[in-house]
Design a protein around this motif. Sequence first.
Motif, PDB file in Angstrom:
ATOM      1  N   UNK A  87      43.252  62.959   2.185  1.00  0.00           N
ATOM      2  CA  UNK A  87      42.411  63.026   0.983  1.00  0.00           C
ATOM      3  C   UNK A  87      41.147  62.217   1.261  1.00  0.00           C
ATOM      4  N   UNK A  88      40.137  62.310   0.405  1.00  0.00           N
ATOM      5  CA  UNK A  88      38.957  61.448   0.582  1.00  0.00           C
ATOM      6  C   UNK A  88      39.295  59.963   0.541  1.00  0.00           C
ATOM      7  N   UNK A  89      40.400  59.598  -0.109  1.00  0.00           N
ATOM      8  CA  UNK A  89      40.800  58.190  -0.167  1.00  0.00           C
ATOM      9  C   UNK A  89      41.329  57.696   1.166  1.00  0.00           C
ATOM     10  N   UNK A  90      41.681  58.613   2.072  1.00  0.00           N
ATOM     11  CA  UNK A  90      42.181  58.244   3.395  1.00  0.00           C
ATOM     12  C   UNK A  90      41.105  58.349   4.463  1.00  0.00           C
TER      13      UNK A  90
ATOM     14  N   UNK B 272      46.841  61.530  -6.107  1.00  0.00           N
ATOM     15  CA  UNK B 272      45.624  62.020  -5.454  1.00  0.00           C
ATOM     16  C   UNK B 272      45.968  63.063  -4.401  1.00  0.00           C
ATOM     17  N   UNK B 273      47.012  62.795  -3.609  1.00  0.00           N
ATOM     18  CA  UNK B 273      47.391  63.723  -2.535  1.00  0.00           C
ATOM     19  C   UNK B 273      47.824  65.077  -3.087  1.00  0.00           C
ATOM     20  N   UNK B 274      48.313  65.116  -4.320  1.00  0.00           N
ATOM     21  CA  UNK B 274      48.784  66.377  -4.903  1.00  0.00           C
ATOM     22  C   UNK B 274      47.681  67.428  -4.919  1.00  0.00           C
ATOM     23  N   UNK B 275      46.440  67.007  -5.120  1.00  0.00           N
ATOM     24  CA  UNK B 275      45.332  67.949  -5.281  1.00  0.00           C
ATOM     25  C   UNK B 275      44.801  68.471  -3.949  1.00  0.00           C
ATOM     26  N   UNK B 276      45.324  67.928  -2.844  1.00  0.00           N
ATOM     27  CA  UNK B 276      44.909  68.380  -1.513  1.00  0.00           C
ATOM     28  C   UNK B 276      46.090  68.979  -0.741  1.00  0.00           C
ATOM     29  N   UNK B 277      47.215  69.126  -1.427  1.00  0.00           N
ATOM     30  CA  UNK B 277      48.407  69.688  -0.785  1.00  0.00           C
ATOM     31  C   UNK B 277      48.205  71.181  -0.527  1.00  0.00           C
ATOM     32  N   UNK B 278      48.701  71.647   0.594  1.00  0.00           N
ATOM     33  CA  UNK B 278      48.632  73.064   0.941  1.00  0.00           C
ATOM     34  C   UNK B 278      49.687  73.841   0.172  1.00  0.00           C
TER      35      UNK B 278
END
Length: 338
Positions: free
Chosen positions: A160-163, A193-199
């Motif tokens: 994510x952008x946070x990483x 946050x990671x939920x919104x970038x999950x495939x």
Amino acid sequence: GRRDCARYTAASLWHCMPMASDAGAWQAGDVIDGRYRLELCLGIGANGAVWRAEHLGLGAPVAIKVMATSVLEDRASAERFMREAQAAAALRGANVVQTLDFGVANGQPYVVMELIAGRTLAEALAEGPCEPERATEILRDVGRALARAHRRGIVHKRLTPANVMLLPARREIAKVVDFVGGFAATDPTRLTTASFYASPEQARGLQRIDARSDLWALALIAYECLVGARAIAADDHGALMMAICVDPLPIPSHVGAVPPGFDDWFATATHRAIDKRFQEATELLDGLMVVLGRYRDSPPSRHPLEATTAEHRSRTAPEMRRGAVPGQPATEPDALDS
């Protein structure tokens, strides 16, 4: 002296788990494994907390991610944690935050990383989209980090952008952090946050997740860098599942100013059929760099809705494969760090 990460075994890690505590149980001043004094909590995420700490033996600052006890819920999880930590410790590169050590303290696994000065891409994007040249440099750096990791069999799984850390320098440098613990189970109904970038394959809970899920996440980050908003939005778990797996994704040029060809690149990068996406980071990055290079040649496009999303999806041209863009031959592979 510094502990050799390789001395741990999965059995020893698993048997270090008698105490059940959470990632927030530590306080400033606590000492982990007799060697790392916690100084300041930098943030708490879905499966752990990140601290600024001091290596007491060296007197050097480090960052420590203390994970939840659930990361080591069984022997298989302990084995995965050990493999990921050892692999991450061997991963070196200008665009990767270095993993220095790992262990277990009070039942909680931890990972020690280099402490770097800067801010996250998420913080930068909170101020709006990136300038084209800046977006190009950031996305190139992140793509190179993923390519390096994937060649060594390491999949981030929670990009994510946070990483992504941005280091101030003559040329701003982006570094990817947190390559350990992506397998850890979290509450599937809790939006993080990671939920919104999950495939789609991650959202469906498939067991075998490979590097192509990281590429999906990078495509969403590229969209966000250029448009200034997330490509996927939802208020609850059900809506998020629909947004990731079923609903049409936005066409970038209908939302913000993007260079010619970005719509088609994004459609390929976020194809829900995993075999029809870009298959490697170098392939995805090669095509993206050609598209972003068009900022120099023509103004970015933002136009009214001219075609349905379904029609747009059908235009995912075969020539987009192998890193090409419509109307141009595929470029030579980027000279990535080895």
